[in-house]
Design an enzyme around this catalytic site. Structure first.
Site, PDB file in Angstrom:
ATOM      1  N   ARG A   1      -2.605 -14.942   3.566  1.00  0.00           N
ATOM      2  CA  ARG A   1      -3.426 -14.285   4.597  1.00  0.00           C
ATOM      3  C   ARG A   1      -2.821 -14.504   5.986  1.00  0.00           C
ATOM      4  O   ARG A   1      -2.809 -13.600   6.822  1.00  0.00           O
ATOM      5  CB  ARG A   1      -4.861 -14.819   4.549  1.00  0.00           C
TER       6      ARG A   1
ATOM      7  N   HIS B   1      -2.306  -5.573   1.266  1.00  0.00           N
ATOM      8  CA  HIS B   1      -3.589  -6.253   1.024  1.00  0.00           C
ATOM      9  C   HIS B   1      -3.281  -7.622   0.424  1.00  0.00           C
ATOM     10  O   HIS B   1      -2.349  -7.748  -0.376  1.00  0.00           O
ATOM     11  CB  HIS B   1      -4.428  -5.441   0.029  1.00  0.00           C
TER      12      HIS B   1
ATOM     13  N   ARG C   1       1.738  -7.228   8.838  1.00  0.00           N
ATOM     14  CA  ARG C   1       1.021  -6.078   9.404  1.00  0.00           C
ATOM     15  C   ARG C   1       1.480  -5.760  10.821  1.00  0.00           C
ATOM     16  O   ARG C   1       1.440  -4.595  11.238  1.00  0.00           O
ATOM     17  CB  ARG C   1      -0.483  -6.311   9.330  1.00  0.00           C
TER      18      ARG C   1
ATOM     19  N   PHE D   1     -16.207   3.660   5.993  1.00  0.00           N
ATOM     20  CA  PHE D   1     -14.816   4.012   5.703  1.00  0.00           C
ATOM     21  C   PHE D   1     -14.493   3.954   4.201  1.00  0.00           C
ATOM     22  O   PHE D   1     -13.349   4.186   3.805  1.00  0.00           O
ATOM     23  CB  PHE D   1     -13.852   3.104   6.478  1.00  0.00           C
TER      24      PHE D   1
ATOM     25  N   LYS E   1       0.819  -1.225   0.000  1.00  0.00           N
ATOM     26  CA  LYS E   1       0.000   0.000   0.000  1.00  0.00           C
ATOM     27  C   LYS E   1       0.856   1.280   0.000  1.00  0.00           C
ATOM     28  O   LYS E   1       2.071   1.238   0.238  1.00  0.00           O
ATOM     29  CB  LYS E   1      -0.945  -0.046   1.200  1.00  0.00           C
TER      30      LYS E   1
ATOM     31  N   GLU F   1      -9.463 -10.427  -8.345  1.00  0.00           N
ATOM     32  CA  GLU F   1      -8.458  -9.375  -8.188  1.00  0.00           C
ATOM     33  C   GLU F   1      -7.308  -9.551  -9.192  1.00  0.00           C
ATOM     34  O   GLU F   1      -6.822  -8.572  -9.765  1.00  0.00           O
ATOM     35  CB  GLU F   1      -7.963  -9.362  -6.732  1.00  0.00           C
TER      36      GLU F   1
ATOM     37  N   TYR G   1     -12.498  -2.389  -4.492  1.00  0.00           N
ATOM     38  CA  TYR G   1     -12.981  -2.488  -3.107  1.00  0.00           C
ATOM     39  C   TYR G   1     -14.520  -2.434  -3.037  1.00  0.00           C
ATOM     40  O   TYR G   1     -15.080  -2.080  -2.001  1.00  0.00           O
ATOM     41  CB  TYR G   1     -12.401  -1.364  -2.260  1.00  0.00           C
TER      42      TYR G   1
ATOM     43  N   ASN H   1      -2.602  -0.202   6.756  1.00  0.00           N
ATOM     44  CA  ASN H   1      -2.165  -1.510   7.267  1.00  0.00           C
ATOM     45  C   ASN H   1      -1.184  -2.227   6.339  1.00  0.00           C
ATOM     46  O   ASN H   1      -1.119  -3.459   6.300  1.00  0.00           O
ATOM     47  CB  ASN H   1      -3.378  -2.387   7.602  1.00  0.00           C
TER      48      ASN H   1
HETATM   49  P1  CMP Z   1      -7.636  -4.575   3.049  1.00  0.00           P
HETATM   50  O1  CMP Z   1      -7.232  -5.940   3.398  1.00  0.00           O
HETATM   51  O2  CMP Z   1      -6.944  -3.878   1.931  1.00  0.00           O
HETATM   52  O3  CMP Z   1      -9.210  -4.611   2.711  1.00  0.00           O
HETATM   53  C1  CMP Z   1     -10.063  -3.507   2.916  1.00  0.00           C
HETATM   54  C2  CMP Z   1      -9.417  -2.436   3.717  1.00  0.00           C
HETATM   55  O4  CMP Z   1     -10.300  -1.567   4.351  1.00  0.00           O
HETATM   56  C3  CMP Z   1      -8.627  -3.058   4.859  1.00  0.00           C
HETATM   57  O5  CMP Z   1      -7.488  -3.688   4.349  1.00  0.00           O
HETATM   58  C4  CMP Z   1      -8.389  -1.874   5.747  1.00  0.00           C
HETATM   59  O6  CMP Z   1      -7.259  -1.126   5.378  1.00  0.00           O
HETATM   60  C5  CMP Z   1      -9.639  -1.058   5.493  1.00  0.00           C
HETATM   61  N1  CMP Z   1     -10.560  -1.185   6.624  1.00  0.00           N
HETATM   62  C6  CMP Z   1     -11.203  -2.272   7.050  1.00  0.00           C
HETATM   63  N2  CMP Z   1     -11.998  -1.991   8.093  1.00  0.00           N
HETATM   64  C7  CMP Z   1     -11.839  -0.680   8.330  1.00  0.00           C
HETATM   65  C8  CMP Z   1     -12.385   0.214   9.268  1.00  0.00           C
HETATM   66  N3  CMP Z   1     -13.275  -0.189  10.197  1.00  0.00           N
HETATM   67  N4  CMP Z   1     -11.996   1.501   9.217  1.00  0.00           N
HETATM   68  C9  CMP Z   1     -11.119   1.911   8.277  1.00  0.00           C
HETATM   69  N5  CMP Z   1     -10.570   1.111   7.332  1.00  0.00           N
HETATM   70  C10 CMP Z   1     -10.919  -0.172   7.372  1.00  0.00           C
END
Ligand code: CMP
Length: 134
Positions: free
Chosen positions: A87, A117, A104, A59, A9, A128, A51, A114
């Site tokens: 994962r 992905h 992470r 969010f 990211k 994807e 997404y 984070n």
């Molecule tokens: P990712 O695995 O890329 O998939 C979706 C992303 O949304 C996730 O990582 C987080 O970075 C983000 N995400 C998930 N839950 C939340 C949340 N409650 N608030 C903000 N960002 C979130």
């Protein structure tokens, strides 16, 4: 052999090559083979589609802003049981809950920033990989 999608990211890419290299070293040592890799600036429409499952979440807007805030590294990788293994290697979505030594845990800053992905399941991996690598 199974394929999965992995993405580094923007905050990691912005921090420079050393962090990108350290993360790629972790996946390489875990037995993954990289079969395609690009650094790309994603546009808003593409990310909203990528997404899409989160479209109704509060969010969603911030997530799309963040993922388009700078270049990401997009990666196709293969390994036996690649989807589940990756994962496990990246750890929980929230870095504060990620197991010690996961990507992470080591590189995530917050729930939104984070670090990486990875496809959540084999259907998502197909979708994807199709989006990013055709
Ligand atoms: P990712 O695995 O890329 O998939 C979706 C992303 O949304 C996730 O990582 C987080 O970075 C983000 N995400 C998930 N839950 C939340 C949340 N409650 N608030 C903000 N960002 C979130």
């Amino acid at each position: 052999m199974q394929q999965t999608y992995f993405m580094i990211k923007p905050e990691i890419v912005a921090a420079g090559d050393q962090k990108i290299g350290a993360i790629l070293d972790i996946v390489n040592k875990a037995g993954f083979r990289i079969t395609a890799l690009h650094m790309r600036q994603l546009d808003r429409d593409f990310v909203e589609n990528f997404y899409g499952e989160h479209k109704e979440r509060p969010f969603f807007g911030d997530l799309c802003d963040y993922i388009t805030s700078g270049p990401v590294v997009t990666i196709r990788m293969e390994r036996e049981n690649a989807v589940a293994a990756l994962r496990e290697l990246i750890g929980a979505t929230n870095p504060e809950e990620a197991a010690i030594g996961t990507i992470r845990d080591l590189y995530g800053e917050s729930l939104s920033n984070n670090a990486v992905h990875a496809s959540a399941n084999t259907d998502d991996a197909l979708r994807e990989l199709g989006l990013f690598f055709g």
